[in-house]
Design an enzyme around this catalytic site. Structure first.
Site, mmCIF file in Angstrom:
data_model
loop_
_atom_site.group_PDB
_atom_site.id
_atom_site.type_symbol
_atom_site.label_atom_id
_atom_site.label_comp_id
_atom_site.label_asym_id
_atom_site.label_seq_id
_atom_site.Cartn_x
_atom_site.Cartn_y
_atom_site.Cartn_z
ATOM 1 N NE ARG A 86 20.346 -13.281 23.992
ATOM 2 C CZ ARG A 86 20.538 -13.177 22.670
ATOM 3 N NH1 ARG A 86 19.980 -12.197 21.999
ATOM 4 N NH2 ARG A 86 21.304 -14.046 22.049
ATOM 5 C CE1 TYR B 183 18.003 1.582 45.197
ATOM 6 C CE2 TYR B 183 18.488 1.394 42.863
ATOM 7 C CZ TYR B 183 18.660 0.955 44.152
ATOM 8 O OH TYR B 183 19.471 -0.103 44.406
ATOM 9 C CG ASP C 268 10.920 3.812 40.248
ATOM 10 O OD1 ASP C 268 10.101 3.055 40.795
ATOM 11 O OD2 ASP C 268 12.152 3.599 40.241
ATOM 12 C CE LYS D 241 14.167 -3.002 45.595
ATOM 13 N NZ LYS D 241 14.342 -1.649 45.066
HETATM 14 C C1 LIG Z 1 15.328 -0.991 44.149
HETATM 15 C C2 LIG Z 1 14.848 0.107 43.288
HETATM 16 C C3 LIG Z 1 15.259 0.202 41.954
HETATM 17 C C4 LIG Z 1 16.268 -0.745 41.344
HETATM 18 O O1 LIG Z 1 15.714 -2.024 41.209
HETATM 19 P P1 LIG Z 1 16.592 -3.383 41.233
HETATM 20 O O2 LIG Z 1 15.552 -4.436 41.056
HETATM 21 O O3 LIG Z 1 17.303 -3.424 42.542
HETATM 22 O O4 LIG Z 1 17.543 -3.303 40.083
HETATM 23 C C5 LIG Z 1 14.727 1.215 41.183
HETATM 24 N N1 LIG Z 1 13.833 2.104 41.697
HETATM 25 C C6 LIG Z 1 13.438 2.042 42.981
HETATM 26 C C7 LIG Z 1 12.473 3.053 43.501
HETATM 27 C C8 LIG Z 1 13.928 1.049 43.818
HETATM 28 O O5 LIG Z 1 13.534 1.015 45.098
#
Ligand SMILES: *Cc1c(COP(=O)(O)O)cnc(C)c1O
Length: 405
Positions: free
Chosen positions: A65, A119, A184, A209
């Protein structure tokens, strides 16, 4: 840390610099949860050092961790691609955002200023105040006025999920003053945009993603300066949202093809934007100025029928995989956002979001064309104009798309 190597070179070499000297080609996967040591005085000193700065302990970690060497390779590589000193990986994008909020809340800075759309789950986390934060929603021009003495964070997404609205990150960073700006960068990836160079202190990714890129690993990461990274590691250690080493391995592998994947998928996306923009069954197409592989469009007919009719394209939430995915944000990715807030942020009930993959573009178009087949046309030819939208009748793609702000 600004690299002198080009992005494509970093993508395949960063995080692997020591391998050849070790006689290795593929990075090793270290699955250890604990690390033996006969020197417990030395361990005490290493733990004290971590508690002070949050710096990665020299030598092997004490416990999984606290850090993992395979995950650290991915962190090193992503920091190089984003042009930051450090990066800290988490079990998901939401775990990464949670850690950022906890770092700031631990300093008593619970107020967040944010720009919609975000998101859906990020919006929900802030709106519901699940981690004790309080949010003020504003447009970019209102950021400076929304700041308070207890503001710990300003948060934006550009291009935003799902409307692909863009903000001027440099201007927003300026408006933040000394308050950290979190950008983001999940949709743009460092291939198309490096927010740190524009003034963002924190660059967030849902690594689930594009970074992973194959729809088989869930992860999040924050790229930032080493001081903030230390705080994030301390929160990660205390709250446990760690990334599994196998996921770290898959992410490092994913990064090596990131520039090639993003460029090829973006070329497909630009071509689909061109065709959708000329199609009378589509009333509006959204595509950001910086390009990319995400597109959104509004149908003249029922968008649920399009979802039901796709065959090659996969009807699924998420994005950034090698294959093309389509989903209806008002039903899935942004369902958790209050309907009025959602519509107010430009997420209409006819909006479809598509993550364009690496298939042949004619095959993709054939599938979209048949899926749109039953849709009525908009008839009047009058198109809703507006932010980030292309008016299909007279659209040239990307280049003429208007920025949202
Ligand atoms: C999917 C997504 C998230 C969240 O990410 P996870 O890996 O699903 O927890 C945050 N910001 C954006 C722009 C996303 O597309």
């Amino acid at each position: 840390m600004e690299s002198t190597r080009a992005l494509a070179t970093e993508a395949v070499h960063a995080g692997r610099d020591d391998l050849a000297r070790q006689g290795l080609h593929a990075p090793p996967i270290d699955l250890s949860t604990t690390y033996p040591s006969y020197d417990s005085r030395g361990e005490a000193a290493r733990i004290d050092a971590f508690a002070t700065t949050g710096a990665e302990p020299d030598g092997p970690p004490v416990y999984g961790r606290l850090g993992n060497p395979t995950v650290a390779r991915f962190e090193t590589a992503l920091a190089r691609l984003e042009g930051t000193e450090s990066a800290v990986a988490f079990a998901s994008g939401m775990a990464a955002l949670s850690a950022v909020l906890l770092v700031r809340a631990s300093l008593g800075l619970r107020h967040v200023v944010a720009v919609r759309p975000l998101y859906g789950c990020s919006d929900h986390l802030l709106t519901a105040g699940l981690l004790g934060s309080e949010v003020t929603w504003t447009d970019p021009a209102g950021i400076a006025d929304a700041l308070r003495p207890d503001t710990g964070l300003v948060m934006v997404e550009s291009p935003a999920n799902p409307t692909l609205a863009e903000v001027d990150l440099r201007a927003v960073a300026h408006a933040c003053g000394s308050v950290p700006l979190l950008s983001d960068n999940t949709f743009a990836t460092p291939v198309l945009q490096r927010p740190a160079a524009l003034g963002a202190r924190l660059v967030l990714h849902s690594a689930t993603k594009y970074l992973g890129g194959h729809g088989d690993v869930m992860a999040g990461v924050v790229a930032c300066d080493e001081e903030f990274a230390g705080r994030l590691r301390q929160v990660r250690f205390a709250t446990g949202g760690v990334l599994h080493p196998l996921a770290g391995y898959l992410l490092l592998r994913g990064l090596s093809t990131l520039p090639v994947r993003v460029r090829a998928a973006s070329a497909n996306a630009a071509e689909l934007v061109r065709r959708l923009s000329a199609d009378p069954r589509v009333t509006r197409v959204h595509y950001p100025r910086i390009g990319g592989a995400m597109i959104a469009f509004e149908t003249a007919g029922d968008p649920h029928e399009v979802i039901a009719a796709v065959r090659l394209i996969t009807p699924a939430v998420s994005l950034g995989s090698v294959d093309t995915l389509i989903q209806h944000p008002a039903s899935i990715s942004h369902r958790i956002v209050d309907a009025d807030d959602r519509r107010g942020a430009g997420v209409g009930d006819r909006l479809l979001r598509m993550s364009v993959g690496l298939e042949d573009v004619d095959d993709l178009w054939a599938d979209l064309d048949q899926a749109l087949g039953e849709c009525p046309t908009s008839g009047t030819g009058s198109r809703a104009g507006g932010h980030g939208a292309l008016a299909p009748a007279d659209a040239a793609p990307a280049a003429t798309a208007l920025p949202r702000w």
